[in-house]
Design an enzyme around this catalytic site. Structure first.
Site, PDB file in Angstrom:
ATOM      1  NE  ARG A  69       0.585  -2.730  14.018  1.00  0.00           N
ATOM      2  CZ  ARG A  69       0.041  -1.526  14.174  1.00  0.00           C
ATOM      3  NH1 ARG A  69       0.796  -0.472  14.361  1.00  0.00           N
ATOM      4  NH2 ARG A  69      -1.274  -1.370  14.144  1.00  0.00           N
ATOM      5  N   GLY A  71       3.782   2.330  14.813  1.00  0.00           N
ATOM      6  CA  GLY A  71       2.659   2.805  14.023  1.00  0.00           C
ATOM      7  C   GLY A  71       1.422   3.108  14.849  1.00  0.00           C
ATOM      8  CD  GLN A  72      -0.579   7.554  14.131  1.00  0.00           C
ATOM      9  OE1 GLN A  72      -1.659   8.035  14.461  1.00  0.00           O
ATOM     10  NE2 GLN A  72       0.305   8.249  13.429  1.00  0.00           N
ATOM     11  CE1 TYR A  75     -11.307  -4.979   9.422  1.00  0.00           C
ATOM     12  CE2 TYR A  75     -10.291  -4.961   7.239  1.00  0.00           C
ATOM     13  CZ  TYR A  75     -11.212  -5.478   8.134  1.00  0.00           C
ATOM     14  OH  TYR A  75     -12.037  -6.502   7.744  1.00  0.00           O
ATOM     15  CB  ALA A 149      -0.531  -0.974   6.677  1.00  0.00           C
ATOM     16  CB  CYS A 180      -1.495   4.719   9.221  1.00  0.00           C
ATOM     17  SG  CYS A 180      -1.339   2.946   8.898  1.00  0.00           S
TER      18      CYS A 180
END
Length: 215
Positions: A69, A71-72, A75, A149, A180
């Site tokens: 996906r 983003g970074q 969790y 998130a 993120c």
């Protein structure tokens, strides 16, 4: 019609990925209805397409998965409501920015049911809350923590992945990553904010507000 799916227990990440891939393909082919999937995962980290190796602070703490996906690092774990959103943007307008804005608006509207003012910030993905109860930043600005998130993927204009909202996760588990990629702000949850909200409470609010953004 949008099918709402609810899974009890902790769903393994590989199982969730396989399900989403299959369902998104079936939706694109016109063989399945759109779906919203509510679930929880065991503790793990996921790496989005923009993840930086330096942001994985403790790589041996929990399993790490390539999510695919946007983003970074994020969790996922018990006490966090995962909302996987499998919607057909061919029918809803092929506008990625509008779709992400609708996801953000949906989260903010659901949080407002508990008198939480969720906000978005330019250059920072997700939904944030100000923390006047915490010491301000060095520049005097109020502290802000992330409560939700957002990270999505589109294939043939069908979405999958989606949203995570912190209800009552172990917030120390976020210390294994830079969530993120944002170092100067923290994370929070509904319970951390002093609200005894349950998963069922949040699910009810999400269902209530869904049609406002995804009629």
């Amino acid at each position: 019609m949008v099918e709402w799916i609810h899974s009890d227990g902790l769903v393994p990440y590989e199982e969730a990925l396989a399900f989403m891939e299959a369902r998104a393909g079936a939706i694109a082919r016109g063989e399945a209805e759109e779906a919203i999937w509510l679930l929880e995962h065991p503790p793990l980290y996921t790496a989005g397409t923009s993840a930086k190796p330096a942001d994985l602070v403790d790589p041996d703490r929990f399993p790490v998965y390539e999510a695919g996906r946007g983003g970074q690092y994020t969790y996922h774990g018990p006490g966090q409501r995962i909302i996987y959103v499998m919607l057909d943007l061919n029918k809803r307008g092929r506008d990625v920015r509008a779709f992400v804005a609708a996801l953000e608006g949906w989260v903010i509207a659901a949080l407002a049911e508990f008198n939480i003012k969720g906000e978005i910030r330019e250059g920072r993905v997700g939904v944030w809350v100000t923390r006047p109860d915490k010491a301000p930043n060095l520049d005097g600005s109020p502290r802000e923590d992330k409560i939700a998130a957002i990270g999505v993927k589109l294939r043939k204009w069908v979405s999958f992945h989606g949203i995570s909202i912190n209800v009552e996760p172990d917030l120390s588990h976020f210390q294994g990553i830079v969530p993120c990629g944002i170092r100067e702000h923290g994370v929070t949850s509904l319970v951390d904010l002093g609200l005894p909200v349950t998963m069922d409470d949040l699910d009810t609010a999400l269902r209530l507000k869904f049609g406002q953004f995804f009629a």
